[in-house]
Scaffold this motif. Sequence first.
Motif, PDB file in Angstrom:
ATOM      1  N   ALA A  10       0.463  -1.386  -0.373  1.00 52.73           N
ATOM      2  CA  ALA A  10      -0.036  -0.463  -0.395  1.00 52.73           C
ATOM      3  C   ALA A  10       0.959   1.259  -0.103  1.00 52.73           C
ATOM      4  N   SER A  11       2.003   1.507   0.561  1.00 56.09           N
ATOM      5  CA  SER A  11       2.784   2.918   0.731  1.00 56.09           C
ATOM      6  C   SER A  11       3.546   2.707  -0.377  1.00 56.09           C
ATOM      7  N   GLY A  12       3.997   1.528  -0.813  1.00 58.40           N
ATOM      8  CA  GLY A  12       4.859   1.934  -2.936  1.00 58.40           C
ATOM      9  C   GLY A  12       3.511   1.893  -3.440  1.00 58.40           C
ATOM     10  N   TYR A  13       2.268   1.845  -3.666  1.00 58.14           N
ATOM     11  CA  TYR A  13       1.331   2.177  -4.486  1.00 58.14           C
ATOM     12  C   TYR A  13       1.271   3.775  -4.237  1.00 58.14           C
ATOM     13  N   GLU A  14       1.328   4.170  -2.519  1.00 57.95           N
ATOM     14  CA  GLU A  14       0.627   5.798  -2.495  1.00 57.95           C
ATOM     15  C   GLU A  14       0.870   6.462  -3.091  1.00 57.95           C
ATOM     16  N   GLN A  15       3.555   6.219  -3.501  1.00 56.94           N
ATOM     17  CA  GLN A  15       3.652   6.848  -3.880  1.00 56.94           C
ATOM     18  C   GLN A  15       4.265   7.302  -5.205  1.00 56.94           C
ATOM     19  N   LEU A  16       3.244   5.753  -5.579  1.00 59.62           N
ATOM     20  CA  LEU A  16       3.735   5.773  -7.310  1.00 59.62           C
ATOM     21  C   LEU A  16       2.675   6.599  -7.782  1.00 59.62           C
ATOM     22  N   MET A  17       0.946   6.334  -7.321  1.00 66.58           N
ATOM     23  CA  MET A  17      -0.255   6.397  -7.428  1.00 66.58           C
ATOM     24  C   MET A  17      -1.431   7.017  -7.144  1.00 66.58           C
ATOM     25  N   GLY A  18      -1.305   6.364  -5.790  1.00 69.88           N
ATOM     26  CA  GLY A  18      -2.595   6.967  -4.291  1.00 69.88           C
ATOM     27  C   GLY A  18      -2.850   8.678  -4.575  1.00 69.88           C
ATOM     28  N   ARG A  19      -1.831   9.105  -3.928  1.00 67.76           N
ATOM     29  CA  ARG A  19      -1.113  10.756  -4.288  1.00 67.76           C
ATOM     30  C   ARG A  19      -1.659  11.537  -5.239  1.00 67.76           C
ATOM     31  N   TRP A  20      -1.521  11.537  -6.262  1.00 70.33           N
ATOM     32  CA  TRP A  20      -2.162  11.798  -7.704  1.00 70.33           C
ATOM     33  C   TRP A  20      -3.497  11.777  -7.534  1.00 70.33           C
ATOM     34  N   SER A  21      -3.784  10.088  -7.214  1.00 77.52           N
ATOM     35  CA  SER A  21      -5.841   9.673  -7.859  1.00 77.52           C
ATOM     36  C   SER A  21      -6.426  10.144  -6.379  1.00 77.52           C
ATOM     37  N   ARG A  22      -5.491  10.772  -5.338  1.00 81.99           N
ATOM     38  CA  ARG A  22      -7.187  11.627  -4.130  1.00 81.99           C
ATOM     39  C   ARG A  22      -6.550  12.956  -5.245  1.00 81.99           C
ATOM     40  N   GLN A  23      -5.592  13.227  -5.777  1.00 81.20           N
ATOM     41  CA  GLN A  23      -5.817  14.582  -6.601  1.00 81.20           C
ATOM     42  C   GLN A  23      -6.802  15.034  -7.605  1.00 81.20           C
ATOM     43  N   LEU A  24      -7.169  13.811  -8.423  1.00 81.94           N
ATOM     44  CA  LEU A  24      -8.012  14.161  -8.840  1.00 81.94           C
ATOM     45  C   LEU A  24      -9.547  13.395  -8.980  1.00 81.94           C
ATOM     46  N   ALA A  25      -9.459  13.480  -7.545  1.00 81.49           N
ATOM     47  CA  ALA A  25     -10.591  12.196  -6.801  1.00 81.49           C
ATOM     48  C   ALA A  25     -11.991  13.798  -7.101  1.00 81.49           C
ATOM     49  N   GLY A  26     -11.120  15.217  -6.613  1.00 80.38           N
ATOM     50  CA  GLY A  26     -12.316  15.819  -7.117  1.00 80.38           C
ATOM     51  C   GLY A  26     -12.532  16.308  -7.457  1.00 80.38           C
ATOM     52  N   PRO A  27     -12.127  17.122  -8.592  1.00 82.05           N
ATOM     53  CA  PRO A  27     -12.829  17.152 -10.410  1.00 82.05           C
ATOM     54  C   PRO A  27     -13.391  16.249 -10.725  1.00 82.05           C
ATOM     55  N   PHE A  28     -12.655  14.522 -10.626  1.00 87.05           N
ATOM     56  CA  PHE A  28     -14.500  13.324 -10.867  1.00 87.05           C
ATOM     57  C   PHE A  28     -15.443  13.066  -9.717  1.00 87.05           C
ATOM     58  N   ILE A  29     -14.949  13.652  -8.594  1.00 86.86           N
ATOM     59  CA  ILE A  29     -16.219  13.939  -8.525  1.00 86.86           C
ATOM     60  C   ILE A  29     -17.793  14.592  -8.542  1.00 86.86           C
ATOM     61  N   ASP A  30     -16.854  16.492  -9.192  1.00 88.61           N
ATOM     62  CA  ASP A  30     -17.345  17.734  -9.803  1.00 88.61           C
ATOM     63  C   ASP A  30     -17.637  16.977 -10.706  1.00 88.61           C
ATOM     64  N   PHE A  31     -16.935  16.622 -11.955  1.00 92.28           N
ATOM     65  CA  PHE A  31     -17.654  15.889 -12.497  1.00 92.28           C
ATOM     66  C   PHE A  31     -19.272  14.897 -12.697  1.00 92.28           C
ATOM     67  N   SER A  32     -18.940  13.465 -12.006  1.00 87.71           N
ATOM     68  CA  SER A  32     -19.804  13.081 -11.768  1.00 87.71           C
ATOM     69  C   SER A  32     -21.382  13.384 -10.798  1.00 87.71           C
ATOM     70  N   GLY A  33     -21.072  14.505 -10.172  1.00 85.22           N
ATOM     71  CA  GLY A  33     -22.296  14.635  -9.265  1.00 85.22           C
ATOM     72  C   GLY A  33     -21.865  14.054  -8.470  1.00 85.22           C
ATOM     73  N   ILE A  34     -22.858  14.609  -6.881  1.00 85.30           N
ATOM     74  CA  ILE A  34     -23.103  13.892  -6.271  1.00 85.30           C
ATOM     75  C   ILE A  34     -23.876  14.505  -5.470  1.00 85.30           C
ATOM     76  N   ALA A  35     -24.875  14.078  -4.794  1.00 88.99           N
ATOM     77  CA  ALA A  35     -26.023  15.489  -3.901  1.00 88.99           C
ATOM     78  C   ALA A  35     -26.148  14.234  -2.708  1.00 88.99           C
ATOM     79  N   LYS A  36     -26.756  15.444  -1.371  1.00 89.03           N
ATOM     80  CA  LYS A  36     -26.810  14.804  -0.476  1.00 89.03           C
ATOM     81  C   LYS A  36     -27.965  14.020  -0.512  1.00 89.03           C
TER      82      LYS A  36
END
Length: 269
Positions: A10-36
């Motif tokens: 898991a730690s290796g994945y975090e350095q490879l890609m997890g830190r970047w997928s966290r950055q992408l999560a916000g724009p992806f949620i904005d595009f996908s939509g989410i509601a209460k």
Amino acid sequence: MPSSFTVRSASGYEQLMGRWSRQLAGPFIDFSGIAKGERVLDVGCGTGSLTFALPQAAEIAEVEAIDFSPIFVEEARRRNSDPRITISEGDACAIPFPDGGFDRALSLLVLHFVPAADKAVAEMRRVVRPGGVVAAAVWDHLGGMPGMRMMLDTVAAQDEQARSLRAHYCFQPMMRPDEMRQVFMAQGLESVEQTSLMIRMDYENFADYWDPFAAGEGPLGKYVAGLDPESRARAGEAVRAAYEAGQPDGPRSFAAVAWACRGVVPGGG
């Protein structure tokens, strides 16, 4: 159906890609939509980049997150402190939930590692209610990942095996222009839209960039780990020269572009 992504820790994945997928999560949620109040499924949750971002974006009722890798599931469970979130092992091509139980099914940076990606989209549609949303994002390995292409193109100049890897890596499922949109439409989703999302991958130095590959993480790391010691050292020096580009070692920043697609399950009011 197993993913083609190679994960060693898991730690290796975090350095490879997890830190970047966290950055992408916000724009992806904005595009996908989410509601209460919605019930959301995260397909291929990894270490939880999207999973843990969802409750921060809206007062959702519940998140079910699945991943094929027990390494990812264990790490995501360890990180979880939100009672609304449940994390379990599951196959994107045989989602372990009944029909129509979710308001949205989302998948961040997963479908390009699923050999039968169209079946995964069909499963996501199946578990979403009429009028609900299915959305996914994958990296554009061919034209939108210069940091990864830098490594691949460098080693491909040295090795036939790397050239074969590049041919596969750049054309994984859902990566061609308009491919995801066509698959979403073929699975009967309506109001299908596709776009591009961009973040930047910022590295402190060459070691920050290279260490996950040297540790064997991901498809490119699997290639590096399979080299004999002499070839591995030669590849590392060549990629270092490409990273430094004639300047002293230090911070570098690379754009990273993902294809994103969303569609609506037919039958909503």
